[in-house]
Design a protein around this motif. Structure first.
Motif, mmCIF file in Angstrom:
data_model
loop_
_atom_site.group_PDB
_atom_site.id
_atom_site.type_symbol
_atom_site.label_atom_id
_atom_site.label_comp_id
_atom_site.label_asym_id
_atom_site.label_seq_id
_atom_site.Cartn_x
_atom_site.Cartn_y
_atom_site.Cartn_z
ATOM 1 N N ASP A 35 0.831 -1.201 0.000
ATOM 2 C CA ASP A 35 0.000 0.000 0.000
ATOM 3 C C ASP A 35 0.871 1.259 0.000
ATOM 4 O O ASP A 35 0.553 2.243 -0.677
ATOM 5 C CB ASP A 35 -0.931 0.022 1.211
ATOM 6 N N LYS A 36 1.969 1.235 0.764
ATOM 7 C CA LYS A 36 2.856 2.401 0.791
ATOM 8 C C LYS A 36 3.478 2.641 -0.580
ATOM 9 O O LYS A 36 3.530 3.781 -1.054
ATOM 10 C CB LYS A 36 3.939 2.227 1.845
ATOM 11 N N MET A 37 3.927 1.576 -1.229
ATOM 12 C CA MET A 37 4.525 1.732 -2.561
ATOM 13 C C MET A 37 3.487 2.218 -3.565
ATOM 14 O O MET A 37 3.772 3.090 -4.390
ATOM 15 C CB MET A 37 5.129 0.410 -3.039
ATOM 16 N N GLY A 39 0.854 3.948 -2.902
ATOM 17 C CA GLY A 39 0.568 5.336 -2.587
ATOM 18 C C GLY A 39 1.622 6.282 -3.131
ATOM 19 O O GLY A 39 1.307 7.340 -3.687
ATOM 20 N N LYS A 40 2.880 5.912 -2.977
ATOM 21 C CA LYS A 40 3.962 6.754 -3.498
ATOM 22 C C LYS A 40 3.876 6.864 -5.020
ATOM 23 O O LYS A 40 4.076 7.941 -5.585
ATOM 24 C CB LYS A 40 5.320 6.200 -3.079
ATOM 25 N N ALA A 41 3.566 5.747 -5.674
ATOM 26 C CA ALA A 41 3.446 5.764 -7.135
ATOM 27 C C ALA A 41 2.298 6.662 -7.576
ATOM 28 O O ALA A 41 2.434 7.446 -8.529
ATOM 29 C CB ALA A 41 3.239 4.348 -7.658
ATOM 30 N N LYS A 42 1.163 6.572 -6.878
ATOM 31 C CA LYS A 42 0.022 7.427 -7.227
ATOM 32 C C LYS A 42 0.353 8.899 -7.003
ATOM 33 O O LYS A 42 -0.032 9.756 -7.797
ATOM 34 C CB LYS A 42 -1.207 7.057 -6.389
ATOM 35 N N GLN A 43 1.062 9.188 -5.916
ATOM 36 C CA GLN A 43 1.429 10.575 -5.652
ATOM 37 C C GLN A 43 2.329 11.124 -6.755
ATOM 38 O O GLN A 43 2.124 12.242 -7.231
ATOM 39 C CB GLN A 43 2.153 10.685 -4.310
ATOM 40 N N LYS A 44 3.302 10.330 -7.157
ATOM 41 C CA LYS A 44 4.219 10.782 -8.215
ATOM 42 C C LYS A 44 3.475 10.956 -9.537
ATOM 43 O O LYS A 44 3.692 11.934 -10.252
ATOM 44 C CB LYS A 44 5.383 9.812 -8.373
ATOM 45 N N ALA A 45 2.594 10.009 -9.845
ATOM 46 C CA ALA A 45 1.825 10.119 -11.088
ATOM 47 C C ALA A 45 0.922 11.346 -11.041
ATOM 48 O O ALA A 45 0.808 12.074 -12.028
ATOM 49 C CB ALA A 45 0.995 8.852 -11.304
ATOM 50 N N ALA A 60 -3.559 8.829 0.843
ATOM 51 C CA ALA A 60 -4.434 7.940 1.617
ATOM 52 C C ALA A 60 -3.899 6.511 1.609
ATOM 53 O O ALA A 60 -3.881 5.839 2.653
ATOM 54 C CB ALA A 60 -5.850 7.977 1.058
ATOM 55 N N ASP A 61 -3.460 6.023 0.447
ATOM 56 C CA ASP A 61 -2.912 4.663 0.360
ATOM 57 C C ASP A 61 -1.641 4.524 1.198
ATOM 58 O O ASP A 61 -1.437 3.513 1.871
ATOM 59 C CB ASP A 61 -2.604 4.287 -1.093
ATOM 60 N N GLU A 62 -0.810 5.551 1.166
ATOM 61 C CA GLU A 62 0.426 5.508 1.935
ATOM 62 C C GLU A 62 0.122 5.485 3.442
ATOM 63 O O GLU A 62 0.733 4.720 4.199
ATOM 64 C CB GLU A 62 1.307 6.705 1.591
ATOM 65 N N ALA A 63 -0.843 6.279 3.872
ATOM 66 C CA ALA A 63 -1.233 6.285 5.287
ATOM 67 C C ALA A 63 -1.816 4.928 5.694
ATOM 68 O O ALA A 63 -1.556 4.426 6.791
ATOM 69 C CB ALA A 63 -2.243 7.399 5.543
ATOM 70 N N GLY A 69 1.306 -1.475 8.856
ATOM 71 C CA GLY A 69 2.620 -1.793 9.420
ATOM 72 C C GLY A 69 2.642 -1.601 10.926
ATOM 73 O O GLY A 69 3.205 -2.422 11.660
ATOM 74 N N ALA A 70 2.021 -0.528 11.406
ATOM 75 C CA ALA A 70 1.968 -0.276 12.846
ATOM 76 C C ALA A 70 1.163 -1.354 13.556
ATOM 77 O O ALA A 70 1.525 -1.795 14.652
ATOM 78 C CB ALA A 70 1.364 1.102 13.107
#
Length: 91
Positions: A35-37, A39-45, A60-63, A69-70
């Protein structure tokens, strides 16, 4: 098959059965990392295309990935405390 060092010497089905099944924490942590990856990809796109909605989805996906993970870490810590109270050592 090329001898690259990573190919199993046994047939794939037998090779896969020789590993223990993944634990719930492992699967949750993997999903969190995915989900973190994502999210980062969506943010960059979104940043490249100038799409604020896509950037927001990425945040949202990254959070969501960080939360998974927590939760995985908290479960592992709770299990470790439970085991230490019983006098068992987790290895």
């Amino acid at each position: 098959m090329a001898a690259s060092g990573c190919a199993p010497s046994r047939p794939a089905a037998a090779w896969c059965r020789s590993f223990p099944p993944p634990t719930e924490e492992c699967e949750m942590a993997d999903k969190g990392a995915m989900d973190k990856m994502k999210g980062k990809a969506k943010q960059k796109a979104g940043k490249i295309m100038g799409d604020e909605r896509l950037k927001g989805e990425g945040r949202a996906d990254e959070a969501k990935g960080r939360a998974k993970g927590a939760m995985s870490d908290a479960k592992e810590n709770a299990r470790g405390m439970k085991d230490s109270m019983k006098g068992r050592d987790r290895s």
